[in-house]
Design an enzyme around this catalytic site. Structure first.
Site, mmCIF file in Angstrom:
data_model
loop_
_atom_site.group_PDB
_atom_site.id
_atom_site.type_symbol
_atom_site.label_atom_id
_atom_site.label_comp_id
_atom_site.label_asym_id
_atom_site.label_seq_id
_atom_site.Cartn_x
_atom_site.Cartn_y
_atom_site.Cartn_z
ATOM 1 N N LYS A 54 0.203 5.892 -4.379
ATOM 2 C CA LYS A 54 0.789 4.681 -3.803
ATOM 3 C C LYS A 54 0.818 3.560 -4.837
ATOM 4 O O LYS A 54 1.804 2.809 -4.924
ATOM 5 C CB LYS A 54 0.007 4.262 -2.561
ATOM 6 N N GLN A 98 -6.815 2.768 3.708
ATOM 7 C CA GLN A 98 -6.694 4.220 3.650
ATOM 8 C C GLN A 98 -7.672 4.891 4.621
ATOM 9 O O GLN A 98 -8.857 4.601 4.631
ATOM 10 C CB GLN A 98 -6.978 4.717 2.222
ATOM 11 N N ASP A 121 1.590 0.002 7.626
ATOM 12 C CA ASP A 121 1.324 1.363 8.106
ATOM 13 C C ASP A 121 1.829 1.559 9.525
ATOM 14 O O ASP A 121 2.018 2.689 9.982
ATOM 15 C CB ASP A 121 -0.185 1.640 8.080
#
Length: 298
Positions: A54, A98, A121
């Site tokens: 990422k 994460q 997200d």
């Protein structure tokens, strides 16, 4: 019949190129690049790889990347304090924590602490509610990537019979909502569905996201159906000390003989997830800075 391979890797590359062009325009208009903050707690190897990928993709797109790597024993309060700081930081347009987190940290508490307008997200309950009620909000990246591949392959999805195998908040549920929005007839199935093969056999679209290696057999697939395989499972290695091969939730070899089109594993859905994360971050930056953007390019 041999199915067409859906090239998610190629599609994602094109999307990332368009995003990079839009990032340059935004930087010129706003005087700063869009910013993505990624928080990693602990040293889970798979998570570390995802975060590294990422970071590289964010930099390649011309965005600002803010990495925060915290030790595994970081307290929940300290993590929430960091999220508060990122929520207030005007350089940060997107925040991603994460997952999974260490056992002593409640993922639900952490997810809901992120500003919904920076929740790129798409996991915040506010964004889940917006999706369910047809309002604008961030959509989880993997199902949105799946939808983009489906529309590129099939065009108008109106009236198609779709089966989503899996009911997670990350993929299954938002995927079903997205397909409903496209006027599909949607069935949500899962590992405990009775006579799953019969449910799958009637579907024009099959999205497999249940996390069970090669659960969906080739003879379950309706001839000509489009199959999106979200699963990524590592088989036990045939030789001790070697890495087992990666397989999806669909028996790829069997489905290839029946389906009209199918995503491979790897190289199908996976690349779309990061591309859609960059897309969400760019959109967040434009909305927060009130800078117009080319919606058709994204």
């Amino acid at each position: 019949m041999t199915a067409e391979i859906i090239d998610g890797k190629g599609f994602a590359l094109g999307l990332r190129e368009r995003i990079a062009a839009q990032v340059a325009h935004f930087h010129e208009a706003a005087g700063r690049p869009p910013g993505l903050a990624v928080v990693l707690v602990g040293e889970d190897p798979a998570s570390a790889v995802y975060v590294r990928n990422k970071h590289r993709a964010t930099i390649a797109a011309g965005m600002g990347s803010f990495e925060h790597k915290l030790p595994a024993d970081t307290s929940q309060d300290d993590l929430l304090a960091l999220i508060d700081t990122l929520n207030a930081d005007d350089r940060v347009d997107g925040i991603l924590v994460q997952l999974p987190l260490p056992d002593h940290i409640d993922e639900r508490v952490v997810t809901t602490r992120i500003d919904p307008d920076k929740d790129v997200d798409g996991f915040h309950p506010v964004n889940a509610g917006r999706l369910a009620t047809g309002l604008y909000g961030f959509v989880p990246c993997t199902p949105y990537g799946c939808l983009m591949l489906l529309k590129d392959q099939l065009g108008d999805l109106t009236g198609l019979d779709a089966v989503v195998i899996g009911r997670s908040n990350i993929v299954g549920k938002p995927m079903a909502q997205l397909l409903l929005k496209e006027s599909c007839t949607v069935t949500v199935a899962h590992s405990k569905t009775r006579d799953l093969s019969s449910v799958v056999k009637r579907a024009d679209i099959v999205v497999a996201a249940v996390g069970m290696a090669e659960l969906v057999k080739g003879d379950w697939i309706k001839p000509g159906a489009t199959v999106i395989d979200v699963g990524i499972n590592r088989e036990a290695p045939a030789i001790e000390g070697s890495n087992g091969r990666l397989v999806g939730d669909v028996d790829f070899a069997g489905a290839m003989q029946v389906a009209g089109a199918i995503t491979p594993v790897p190289g199908g859905v996976g690349p779309m997830t990061i591309a859609c994360l960059l897309r969400n971050t760019l959109i967040s930056a434009h909305r927060r800075a009130k800078v117009p953007y080319d919606k058709d390019a994204l």
